[in-house]
Write an enzyme that holds these catalytic residues in place. Sequence first.
Site, short mmCIF file in Angstrom:
data_model
loop_
_atom_site.label_atom_id
_atom_site.label_comp_id
_atom_site.label_asym_id
_atom_site.label_seq_id
_atom_site.Cartn_x
_atom_site.Cartn_y
_atom_site.Cartn_z
N LEU A 23 39.59 57.03 62.00
CA LEU A 23 39.82 57.32 60.58
C LEU A 23 38.71 56.72 59.74
O LEU A 23 38.89 55.73 59.05
CB LEU A 23 41.18 56.77 60.12
N HIS A 24 37.53 57.31 59.84
CA HIS A 24 36.41 56.89 59.01
C HIS A 24 36.33 57.85 57.82
O HIS A 24 37.28 58.58 57.54
CB HIS A 24 35.11 56.86 59.83
N ALA A 25 35.23 57.91 57.15
CA ALA A 25 35.08 58.59 55.86
C ALA A 25 35.77 59.95 55.73
O ALA A 25 36.71 60.09 54.96
CB ALA A 25 33.59 58.73 55.52
N ALA B 61 39.57 60.15 56.99
CA ALA B 61 40.37 59.28 56.13
C ALA B 61 40.56 59.93 54.76
O ALA B 61 41.66 59.91 54.21
CB ALA B 61 39.72 57.91 55.99
#
Length: 90
Positions: A15-17, A20
């Site tokens: 769940l990065h940029a 997310a």
Amino acid sequence: MSATRTVTVGSSNGLHARPAKLFVEAAQNAGVPVTITKGEKSVNAASILGVMSLGVEHGDEVVLTVEAENAEQTLDTLAELLTTNHDEAN
């Protein structure tokens, strides 16, 4: 009414940029309280900083909790976002 669901994160980079952001936007659009939990830490799913602070990686299990009448429908939508690999090239 409250409902929870355990989901395995499918995005290859966790769940990065981008994943997310998509997840947080969906949580905000749900218009009901949504919490995401990893391990012992729970945060408001509508908070990008909160979600990013969990450090969720590919394959991690998270628990979603929704406080609403339509909790199952909201969980379906959010779980689908989390299990999809948003890092694959289209």
